[in-house]
Design an enzyme around this catalytic site. Sequence first.
Site, PDB file in Angstrom:
ATOM      1  N   CYS A 110      16.986  21.333  -5.084  1.00  0.00           N
ATOM      2  CA  CYS A 110      16.301  21.938  -3.958  1.00  0.00           C
ATOM      3  C   CYS A 110      15.317  23.274  -4.227  1.00  0.00           C
ATOM      4  O   CYS A 110      14.348  23.412  -3.747  1.00  0.00           O
ATOM      5  CB  CYS A 110      17.266  22.508  -3.207  1.00  0.00           C
ATOM      6  SG  CYS A 110      18.711  23.732  -3.831  1.00  0.00           S
ATOM      7  N   HIS A 286      21.454  26.792  -1.084  1.00  0.00           N
ATOM      8  CA  HIS A 286      20.177  25.631  -0.849  1.00  0.00           C
ATOM      9  C   HIS A 286      18.633  26.526  -0.641  1.00  0.00           C
ATOM     10  O   HIS A 286      18.919  27.569  -0.367  1.00  0.00           O
ATOM     11  CB  HIS A 286      20.473  24.869   0.295  1.00  0.00           C
ATOM     12  CG  HIS A 286      19.884  23.743   0.566  1.00  0.00           C
ATOM     13  ND1 HIS A 286      19.186  22.875  -0.257  1.00  0.00           N
ATOM     14  CD2 HIS A 286      19.021  23.209   1.788  1.00  0.00           C
ATOM     15  CE1 HIS A 286      18.390  21.842   0.091  1.00  0.00           C
ATOM     16  NE2 HIS A 286      18.545  22.133   1.468  1.00  0.00           N
ATOM     17  N   ASN A 306      13.132  20.609   5.035  1.00  0.00           N
ATOM     18  CA  ASN A 306      14.450  20.445   4.330  1.00  0.00           C
ATOM     19  C   ASN A 306      13.850  19.223   3.148  1.00  0.00           C
ATOM     20  O   ASN A 306      12.728  18.828   3.344  1.00  0.00           O
ATOM     21  CB  ASN A 306      15.436  19.779   4.906  1.00  0.00           C
ATOM     22  CG  ASN A 306      16.944  19.982   4.061  1.00  0.00           C
ATOM     23  OD1 ASN A 306      16.703  20.618   2.902  1.00  0.00           O
ATOM     24  ND2 ASN A 306      17.907  20.006   4.836  1.00  0.00           N
TER      25      ASN A 306
END
Length: 344
Positions: A110, A286, A306
Amino acid sequence: MWKLSAILLVAAASAVVIPGHREAPALTGQALIDYVNSAQKLWTAGHQVIPKEKITKKLMDVKYLVPHKDEDIVATEVSDAIPDHFDARDQWPNCMSINNIRDQSDCGSCWAFAAAEAISDRTCIASNGAVNTLLSSEDLLSCCTGMFSCGNGCEGGYPIQAWKWWVKHGLVTGGSYETQFGCKPYSIAPCGETVNGVKWPACPEDTEPTPKCVDSCTSKNNYATPYLQDKHFGSTAYAVGKKVEQIQTEILTNGPIEVAFTVYEDFYQYTTGVYVHTAGASLGGHAVKILGWGVDNGTPYWLVANSWNVAWGEKGYFRIIRGLNECGIEHSAVAGIPDLARHN
Protein backbone atom coordinates in the site's frame (compact mmCIF):
# COMPACT_ATOMS: atom_id res chain seq x y z
CA MET A 1 -15.95 33.16 6.01
CA TRP A 2 -14.14 29.89 5.30
CA LYS A 3 -12.53 30.01 8.76
CA LEU A 4 -15.95 30.19 10.42
CA SER A 5 -17.14 27.29 8.27
CA ALA A 6 -14.05 25.30 9.22
CA ILE A 7 -14.65 25.92 12.92
CA LEU A 8 -18.26 24.80 12.61
CA LEU A 9 -17.28 21.64 10.73
CA VAL A 10 -14.61 20.71 13.26
CA ALA A 11 -17.19 21.24 15.98
CA ALA A 12 -19.57 18.97 14.10
CA ALA A 13 -16.89 16.31 13.77
CA SER A 14 -16.01 16.60 17.44
CA ALA A 15 -19.64 16.04 18.34
CA VAL A 16 -19.59 12.56 16.80
CA VAL A 17 -19.91 10.10 19.66
CA ILE A 18 -20.11 6.35 19.13
CA PRO A 19 -21.88 4.59 22.00
CA GLY A 20 -19.36 2.52 23.91
CA HIS A 21 -19.61 -1.19 24.52
CA ARG A 22 -17.08 -3.06 26.59
CA GLU A 23 -17.03 -5.97 24.14
CA ALA A 24 -16.77 -3.79 20.99
CA PRO A 25 -12.98 -4.16 20.55
CA ALA A 26 -13.31 -7.96 20.54
CA LEU A 27 -16.20 -8.20 18.09
CA THR A 28 -15.63 -9.92 14.77
CA GLY A 29 -17.56 -11.26 11.79
CA GLN A 30 -21.33 -10.84 11.67
CA ALA A 31 -21.49 -9.72 15.30
CA LEU A 32 -19.19 -6.82 14.44
CA ILE A 33 -21.25 -5.88 11.37
CA ASP A 34 -24.48 -5.92 13.38
CA TYR A 35 -22.96 -3.82 16.15
CA VAL A 36 -21.50 -1.22 13.79
CA ASN A 37 -24.79 -0.77 11.95
CA SER A 38 -26.77 -0.41 15.18
CA ALA A 39 -24.31 1.82 17.07
CA GLN A 40 -24.08 4.65 14.52
CA LYS A 41 -25.58 5.95 11.26
CA LEU A 42 -22.56 7.54 9.58
CA TRP A 43 -21.51 4.46 7.63
CA THR A 44 -22.60 0.94 6.78
CA ALA A 45 -20.68 -2.28 7.35
CA GLY A 46 -21.29 -5.39 5.28
CA HIS A 47 -19.96 -8.85 4.53
CA GLN A 48 -16.80 -8.94 2.42
CA VAL A 49 -15.81 -11.81 0.12
CA ILE A 50 -12.20 -11.75 1.30
CA PRO A 51 -11.82 -12.94 4.93
CA LYS A 52 -9.98 -11.03 7.62
CA GLU A 53 -6.95 -13.31 7.37
CA LYS A 54 -6.47 -12.28 3.74
CA ILE A 55 -7.04 -8.57 4.41
CA THR A 56 -4.20 -8.52 6.92
CA LYS A 57 -1.82 -9.49 4.10
CA LYS A 58 -2.69 -6.20 2.40
CA LEU A 59 -1.62 -4.25 5.48
CA MET A 60 1.77 -3.29 6.87
CA ASP A 61 3.39 -3.26 10.29
CA VAL A 62 2.22 -0.36 12.47
CA LYS A 63 5.87 0.67 12.93
CA TYR A 64 5.54 2.38 9.54
CA LEU A 65 2.82 4.68 10.93
CA VAL A 66 5.05 6.93 13.07
CA PRO A 67 3.56 10.48 13.02
CA HIS A 68 5.78 13.23 11.68
CA LYS A 69 7.73 15.34 14.14
CA ASP A 70 6.74 18.99 13.93
CA GLU A 71 10.26 19.99 12.92
CA ASP A 72 10.09 17.66 9.89
CA ILE A 73 6.98 19.31 8.45
CA VAL A 74 7.56 21.54 5.43
CA ALA A 75 4.09 22.24 3.97
CA THR A 76 2.38 24.51 6.52
CA GLU A 77 0.68 27.20 4.42
CA VAL A 78 -3.07 27.75 4.65
CA SER A 79 -5.17 29.03 1.75
CA ASP A 80 -7.54 31.97 2.19
CA ALA A 81 -10.22 30.25 0.13
CA ILE A 82 -10.82 26.61 1.02
CA PRO A 83 -14.10 25.29 -0.46
CA ASP A 84 -16.50 23.11 1.51
CA HIS A 85 -16.21 20.40 -1.14
CA PHE A 86 -13.29 19.48 -3.37
CA ASP A 87 -12.67 16.50 -5.64
CA ALA A 88 -9.42 16.22 -7.62
CA ARG A 89 -11.23 14.12 -10.22
CA ASP A 90 -13.39 17.13 -11.08
CA GLN A 91 -10.59 19.69 -10.76
CA TRP A 92 -8.21 17.85 -13.10
CA PRO A 93 -10.49 15.59 -15.20
CA ASN A 94 -7.96 15.01 -17.98
CA CYS A 95 -5.36 13.37 -15.72
CA MET A 96 -5.81 9.63 -16.27
CA SER A 97 -4.27 8.60 -12.96
CA ILE A 98 -6.56 10.56 -10.64
CA ASN A 99 -9.62 8.42 -11.32
CA ASN A 100 -7.66 5.15 -11.40
CA ILE A 101 -8.23 2.55 -8.66
CA ARG A 102 -5.45 -0.03 -8.41
CA ASP A 103 -5.29 -3.51 -6.84
CA GLN A 104 -2.34 -4.32 -4.59
CA SER A 105 -3.50 -7.95 -4.29
CA ASP A 106 -1.98 -10.20 -1.59
CA CYS A 107 0.95 -7.94 -0.68
CA GLY A 108 1.41 -5.14 1.87
CA SER A 109 2.46 -2.75 -0.89
CA CYS A 110 0.00 0.00 0.00
CA TRP A 111 2.83 2.43 0.82
CA ALA A 112 4.19 2.08 -2.73
CA PHE A 113 0.75 2.17 -4.34
CA ALA A 114 -0.41 5.36 -2.62
CA ALA A 115 2.89 7.05 -3.43
CA ALA A 116 2.87 6.02 -7.10
CA GLU A 117 -0.76 7.09 -7.43
CA ALA A 118 -0.30 10.56 -5.91
CA ILE A 119 3.01 11.11 -7.73
CA SER A 120 1.31 10.22 -11.03
CA ASP A 121 -1.44 12.74 -10.27
CA ARG A 122 1.00 15.49 -9.33
CA THR A 123 3.15 14.94 -12.39
CA CYS A 124 0.13 15.36 -14.64
CA ILE A 125 -1.09 18.42 -12.72
CA ALA A 126 2.31 20.14 -12.65
CA SER A 127 2.79 19.59 -16.38
CA ASN A 128 -0.74 20.81 -17.22
CA GLY A 129 -1.47 17.39 -18.68
CA ALA A 130 1.63 17.17 -20.85
CA VAL A 131 2.93 14.20 -18.82
CA ASN A 132 -0.26 12.18 -18.42
CA THR A 133 0.59 8.63 -17.41
CA LEU A 134 0.61 6.01 -14.64
CA LEU A 135 3.83 5.65 -12.66
CA SER A 136 4.94 2.28 -11.36
CA SER A 137 4.18 1.02 -7.87
CA GLU A 138 6.28 -2.04 -8.79
CA ASP A 139 9.39 0.11 -9.32
CA LEU A 140 9.05 1.44 -5.76
CA LEU A 141 7.99 -1.84 -4.18
CA SER A 142 10.76 -3.95 -5.65
CA CYS A 143 13.69 -1.53 -5.64
CA CYS A 144 13.19 0.77 -2.64
CA THR A 145 13.99 -1.91 -0.06
CA GLY A 146 16.55 -2.54 2.65
CA MET A 147 17.48 -1.16 6.07
CA PHE A 148 18.30 2.34 4.85
CA SER A 149 15.60 2.61 2.21
CA CYS A 150 11.79 2.42 2.16
CA GLY A 151 11.24 -0.65 4.28
CA ASN A 152 10.52 -4.27 3.56
CA GLY A 153 8.57 -4.60 0.33
CA CYS A 154 5.38 -6.64 0.74
CA GLU A 155 5.73 -6.40 4.53
CA GLY A 156 5.39 -2.60 4.46
CA GLY A 157 7.36 0.60 4.05
CA TYR A 158 7.67 4.24 5.12
CA PRO A 159 5.62 6.54 2.85
CA ILE A 160 8.03 9.50 3.12
CA GLN A 161 10.92 7.28 2.01
CA ALA A 162 8.97 6.32 -1.12
CA TRP A 163 8.73 9.97 -2.07
CA LYS A 164 12.44 10.53 -1.35
CA TRP A 165 13.25 7.55 -3.57
CA TRP A 166 11.30 9.22 -6.39
CA VAL A 167 13.42 12.37 -5.98
CA LYS A 168 16.71 10.47 -6.04
CA HIS A 169 16.05 7.54 -8.39
CA GLY A 170 12.87 8.43 -10.28
CA LEU A 171 9.96 6.17 -11.23
CA VAL A 172 9.21 4.51 -14.54
CA THR A 173 5.72 4.09 -15.94
CA GLY A 174 3.61 1.12 -14.94
CA GLY A 175 -0.03 0.22 -14.48
CA SER A 176 -1.96 -2.82 -13.34
CA TYR A 177 -1.25 -6.52 -13.78
CA GLU A 178 -4.29 -6.77 -16.03
CA THR A 179 -3.39 -3.98 -18.48
CA GLN A 180 0.41 -4.43 -18.52
CA PHE A 181 0.58 -0.67 -19.08
CA GLY A 182 3.95 1.08 -19.26
CA CYS A 183 7.49 -0.07 -18.56
CA LYS A 184 7.05 -1.93 -15.28
CA PRO A 185 3.41 -2.89 -14.49
CA TYR A 186 2.45 -4.62 -11.26
CA SER A 187 3.57 -8.26 -11.35
CA ILE A 188 1.25 -9.67 -8.67
CA ALA A 189 -2.10 -10.81 -10.06
CA PRO A 190 -5.41 -10.05 -8.32
CA CYS A 191 -6.75 -12.99 -6.33
CA GLY A 192 -9.77 -14.34 -4.53
CA GLU A 193 -12.37 -12.00 -6.05
CA THR A 194 -14.44 -11.28 -9.13
CA VAL A 195 -13.61 -7.81 -10.43
CA ASN A 196 -15.18 -6.24 -13.53
CA GLY A 197 -16.57 -9.63 -14.52
CA VAL A 198 -13.24 -11.45 -14.19
CA LYS A 199 -12.98 -14.21 -11.56
CA TRP A 200 -9.44 -14.47 -10.22
CA PRO A 201 -7.95 -17.62 -8.62
CA ALA A 202 -7.87 -18.06 -4.86
CA CYS A 203 -5.17 -16.16 -2.99
CA PRO A 204 -2.09 -18.12 -1.87
CA GLU A 205 -1.78 -19.18 1.75
CA ASP A 206 1.23 -16.97 2.38
CA THR A 207 1.80 -13.31 1.55
CA GLU A 208 3.20 -12.84 -1.93
CA PRO A 209 7.00 -12.42 -1.98
CA THR A 210 8.35 -8.99 -2.85
CA PRO A 211 9.10 -8.83 -6.59
CA LYS A 212 12.76 -8.80 -7.56
CA CYS A 213 14.27 -5.41 -8.46
CA VAL A 214 15.36 -5.26 -12.10
CA ASP A 215 16.62 -2.26 -14.06
CA SER A 216 14.69 -3.12 -17.20
CA CYS A 217 11.11 -2.93 -18.42
CA THR A 218 9.01 -5.99 -17.60
CA SER A 219 5.74 -5.36 -19.46
CA LYS A 220 4.44 -8.28 -21.51
CA ASN A 221 3.41 -5.70 -24.11
CA ASN A 222 7.05 -5.09 -25.13
CA TYR A 223 7.22 -1.47 -23.98
CA ALA A 224 9.53 0.40 -26.37
CA THR A 225 11.18 3.01 -24.12
CA PRO A 226 14.27 1.72 -22.23
CA TYR A 227 14.03 1.61 -18.43
CA LEU A 228 16.46 4.44 -17.62
CA GLN A 229 14.96 6.68 -20.29
CA ASP A 230 11.48 6.15 -18.86
CA LYS A 231 12.26 7.63 -15.43
CA HIS A 232 10.19 10.51 -14.00
CA PHE A 233 11.71 12.42 -11.07
CA GLY A 234 10.69 14.60 -8.16
CA SER A 235 12.42 17.77 -6.98
CA THR A 236 11.31 17.64 -3.33
CA ALA A 237 9.66 15.25 -0.87
CA TYR A 238 8.20 16.49 2.39
CA ALA A 239 5.80 16.03 5.29
CA VAL A 240 2.55 18.00 5.30
CA GLY A 241 1.24 19.88 8.34
CA LYS A 242 -1.13 18.05 10.68
CA LYS A 243 -3.89 20.67 10.62
CA VAL A 244 -6.90 20.08 8.38
CA GLU A 245 -6.44 23.41 6.59
CA GLN A 246 -2.78 22.65 5.85
CA ILE A 247 -3.69 19.31 4.28
CA GLN A 248 -6.48 20.92 2.25
CA THR A 249 -4.20 23.71 1.03
CA GLU A 250 -1.57 21.21 -0.10
CA ILE A 251 -4.15 19.25 -2.12
CA LEU A 252 -5.69 22.40 -3.61
CA THR A 253 -2.28 23.70 -4.65
CA ASN A 254 -0.40 20.63 -5.84
CA GLY A 255 -2.78 17.66 -5.97
CA PRO A 256 -3.51 14.45 -4.00
CA ILE A 257 -1.30 13.33 -1.12
CA GLU A 258 -0.35 10.09 0.61
CA VAL A 259 -1.41 9.33 4.19
CA ALA A 260 -1.16 6.33 6.52
CA PHE A 261 -3.48 5.17 9.29
CA THR A 262 -4.36 2.29 11.61
CA VAL A 263 -6.81 -0.24 10.19
CA TYR A 264 -9.28 -1.86 12.55
CA GLU A 265 -11.40 -4.87 11.75
CA ASP A 266 -14.50 -2.77 11.11
CA PHE A 267 -12.74 -0.80 8.34
CA TYR A 268 -12.41 -3.70 5.94
CA GLN A 269 -16.16 -4.34 6.40
CA TYR A 270 -16.86 -0.80 5.12
CA THR A 271 -19.33 -0.53 2.24
CA THR A 272 -20.47 3.12 2.16
CA GLY A 273 -20.77 6.31 4.21
CA VAL A 274 -18.36 8.34 6.35
CA TYR A 275 -16.16 5.92 8.27
CA VAL A 276 -15.38 6.37 11.95
CA HIS A 277 -13.82 3.54 13.94
CA THR A 278 -16.59 1.83 15.88
CA ALA A 279 -15.57 -1.72 16.82
CA GLY A 280 -13.01 -4.43 16.28
CA ALA A 281 -9.33 -4.88 17.02
CA SER A 282 -6.39 -3.26 15.26
CA LEU A 283 -5.19 -5.29 12.25
CA GLY A 284 -2.22 -3.21 11.07
CA GLY A 285 -1.22 -0.12 9.13
CA HIS A 286 -2.31 1.06 5.70
CA ALA A 287 -1.37 3.83 3.26
CA VAL A 288 -3.82 5.49 0.87
CA LYS A 289 -4.33 8.59 -1.29
CA ILE A 290 -6.47 11.56 -0.20
CA LEU A 291 -7.89 13.38 -3.22
CA GLY A 292 -10.54 15.63 -1.72
CA TRP A 293 -13.07 16.34 0.99
CA GLY A 294 -16.69 17.28 1.57
CA VAL A 295 -19.60 17.32 4.01
CA ASP A 296 -22.31 14.66 4.24
CA ASN A 297 -25.38 15.61 6.31
CA GLY A 298 -23.24 17.93 8.43
CA THR A 299 -20.38 15.45 8.85
CA PRO A 300 -17.03 16.58 7.35
CA TYR A 301 -15.03 13.89 5.57
CA TRP A 302 -11.92 13.14 3.53
CA LEU A 303 -12.36 11.53 0.11
CA VAL A 304 -9.84 8.70 -0.18
CA ALA A 305 -8.74 6.24 -2.88
CA ASN A 306 -7.96 2.74 -1.62
CA SER A 307 -5.94 0.09 -3.50
CA TRP A 308 -8.19 -2.91 -2.92
CA ASN A 309 -9.81 -2.74 -6.41
CA VAL A 310 -13.19 -1.32 -7.43
CA ALA A 311 -15.20 -4.13 -5.80
CA TRP A 312 -14.46 -2.74 -2.31
CA GLY A 313 -16.14 0.24 -0.63
CA GLU A 314 -17.58 3.00 -2.79
CA LYS A 315 -16.20 1.62 -6.08
CA GLY A 316 -12.71 1.54 -4.63
CA TYR A 317 -13.01 4.78 -2.64
CA PHE A 318 -14.01 5.52 0.93
CA ARG A 319 -14.83 8.54 3.05
CA ILE A 320 -13.49 9.01 6.57
CA ILE A 321 -14.41 11.63 9.13
CA ARG A 322 -12.33 14.81 8.85
CA GLY A 323 -10.96 16.91 11.71
CA LEU A 324 -10.50 14.23 14.37
CA ASN A 325 -7.26 12.65 13.14
CA GLU A 326 -9.32 9.47 12.86
CA CYS A 327 -7.05 6.43 13.19
CA GLY A 328 -4.07 8.78 12.81
CA ILE A 329 -4.85 9.73 9.22
CA GLU A 330 -4.13 13.47 9.59
CA HIS A 331 -0.73 13.17 11.26
CA SER A 332 1.20 11.31 8.57
CA ALA A 333 0.56 13.15 5.29
CA VAL A 334 3.43 13.25 2.78
CA ALA A 335 3.83 14.79 -0.65
CA GLY A 336 6.35 16.18 -3.12
CA ILE A 337 6.86 18.32 -6.21
CA PRO A 338 7.72 16.84 -9.64
CA ASP A 339 10.93 17.84 -11.41
CA LEU A 340 9.67 18.21 -14.96
CA ALA A 341 13.00 19.48 -16.25
CA ARG A 342 14.66 16.25 -15.12
CA HIS A 343 12.10 14.02 -16.82
CA ASN A 344 13.93 11.69 -19.16
